[in-house]
Scaffold this motif. Structure first.
Motif, PDB file in Angstrom:
ATOM      1  N   GLY A 132       0.782  -1.365   0.224  1.00  0.00           N
ATOM      2  CA  GLY A 132      -0.310   0.270   0.301  1.00  0.00           C
ATOM      3  C   GLY A 132       0.629   1.207  -0.334  1.00  0.00           C
ATOM      4  N   ARG A 133       0.292   2.040   0.683  1.00  0.00           N
ATOM      5  CA  ARG A 133       1.230   3.445   1.159  1.00  0.00           C
ATOM      6  C   ARG A 133       2.717   3.674   1.106  1.00  0.00           C
ATOM      7  NH1 ARG A 133      -1.741   6.981   5.408  1.00  0.00           N
ATOM      8  NH2 ARG A 133      -0.328   8.099   5.624  1.00  0.00           N
ATOM      9  N   TYR A 134       2.972   2.634   2.287  1.00  0.00           N
ATOM     10  CA  TYR A 134       3.760   1.916   2.358  1.00  0.00           C
ATOM     11  C   TYR A 134       5.241   1.577   2.389  1.00  0.00           C
ATOM     12  CZ  TYR A 134       1.584   4.196   6.912  1.00  0.00           C
ATOM     13  OH  TYR A 134       0.302   4.548   7.370  1.00  0.00           O
ATOM     14  N   ALA A 135       4.832   1.368   0.902  1.00  0.00           N
ATOM     15  CA  ALA A 135       5.671  -0.099   0.050  1.00  0.00           C
ATOM     16  C   ALA A 135       7.074   1.160  -0.652  1.00  0.00           C
ATOM     17  CB  ALA A 135       4.812  -0.189  -1.093  1.00  0.00           C
ATOM     18  N   PRO A 136       7.589   0.626  -0.562  1.00  0.00           N
ATOM     19  CA  PRO A 136       8.884   1.153  -1.114  1.00  0.00           C
ATOM     20  C   PRO A 136       8.884   1.517  -2.993  1.00  0.00           C
ATOM     21  CG  PRO A 136       9.791  -0.711  -1.035  1.00  0.00           C
ATOM     22  CD  PRO A 136       7.864  -0.958  -0.160  1.00  0.00           C
ATOM     23  N   VAL A 137       8.769   3.238  -3.216  1.00  0.00           N
ATOM     24  CA  VAL A 137       9.006   4.147  -4.202  1.00  0.00           C
ATOM     25  C   VAL A 137       9.921   2.720  -5.428  1.00  0.00           C
ATOM     26  CG1 VAL A 137       8.803   5.391  -6.023  1.00  0.00           C
ATOM     27  CG2 VAL A 137       7.720   5.515  -3.714  1.00  0.00           C
ATOM     28  N   PRO A 138       9.553   1.968  -6.188  1.00  0.00           N
ATOM     29  CA  PRO A 138      10.489   1.724  -7.293  1.00  0.00           C
ATOM     30  C   PRO A 138      11.441   2.732  -7.870  1.00  0.00           C
ATOM     31  CG  PRO A 138       8.720   1.115  -8.055  1.00  0.00           C
ATOM     32  CD  PRO A 138       8.489   1.279  -7.104  1.00  0.00           C
ATOM     33  N   ALA A 139      12.606   2.694  -8.443  1.00  0.00           N
ATOM     34  CA  ALA A 139      14.014   3.265  -8.594  1.00  0.00           C
ATOM     35  C   ALA A 139      13.339   3.675 -10.124  1.00  0.00           C
ATOM     36  CB  ALA A 139      15.099   2.688  -7.862  1.00  0.00           C
ATOM     37  N   PRO A 140      13.954   5.077 -10.459  1.00  0.00           N
ATOM     38  CA  PRO A 140      13.801   5.401 -12.018  1.00  0.00           C
ATOM     39  C   PRO A 140      14.468   4.319 -12.992  1.00  0.00           C
ATOM     40  CG  PRO A 140      14.098   6.848 -10.996  1.00  0.00           C
ATOM     41  CD  PRO A 140      13.898   6.139  -9.500  1.00  0.00           C
ATOM     42  N   GLN A 141      14.083   3.317 -13.864  1.00  0.00           N
ATOM     43  CA  GLN A 141      15.236   2.976 -14.708  1.00  0.00           C
ATOM     44  C   GLN A 141      15.604   4.244 -15.851  1.00  0.00           C
ATOM     45  OE1 GLN A 141      12.848  -0.486 -16.392  1.00  0.00           O
ATOM     46  NE2 GLN A 141      12.477  -1.122 -14.793  1.00  0.00           N
ATOM     47  N   THR A 142      17.187   3.444 -15.738  1.00  0.00           N
ATOM     48  CA  THR A 142      17.135   4.680 -16.595  1.00  0.00           C
ATOM     49  C   THR A 142      17.385   3.555 -18.561  1.00  0.00           C
ATOM     50  OG1 THR A 142      19.525   3.646 -15.721  1.00  0.00           O
ATOM     51  CG2 THR A 142      18.913   5.580 -15.026  1.00  0.00           C
ATOM     52  N   ILE A 143      17.048   4.411 -19.213  1.00  0.00           N
ATOM     53  CA  ILE A 143      17.469   3.959 -20.967  1.00  0.00           C
ATOM     54  C   ILE A 143      18.125   4.057 -21.366  1.00  0.00           C
ATOM     55  CG2 ILE A 143      16.255   3.655 -22.547  1.00  0.00           C
ATOM     56  CD1 ILE A 143      13.674   5.250 -20.845  1.00  0.00           C
ATOM     57  N   ALA A 144      19.006   4.994 -21.523  1.00  0.00           N
ATOM     58  CA  ALA A 144      20.330   4.665 -22.048  1.00  0.00           C
ATOM     59  C   ALA A 144      20.745   4.274 -22.038  1.00  0.00           C
ATOM     60  CB  ALA A 144      20.888   6.400 -21.745  1.00  0.00           C
TER      61      ALA A 144
END
Length: 58
Positions: A16-28
């Motif tokens: 839910g709201r306490y779950a860690p936010v996944p890191a943004p993926q780098t595309i390059a």
């Protein structure tokens, strides 16, 4: 909570709201490696084919 021990509750992943936010993926970097390895293999293979063709001509 019925059916779960305190240890299981403590080690359960947050939801839910306490779950860690996944890191943004780098595309390059990933996209560059995706085509660079096959392209390098194609260059090497074509160099071998051209070299063999030139040897047979002589």
């Amino acid at each position: 909570m019925i059916g779960r021990s305190a240890e299981e509750v403590d080690h359960a992943p947050p939801r839910g709201r306490y779950a860690p936010v996944p890191a943004p993926q780098t595309i390059a970097p990933n996209s560059a490696l995706r085509w660079a390895a096959p392209a390098a293999a194609l260059v090497v293979a074509s160099a071998i084919v051209v070299g063999r063709a030139l040897r047979r001509r002589r």
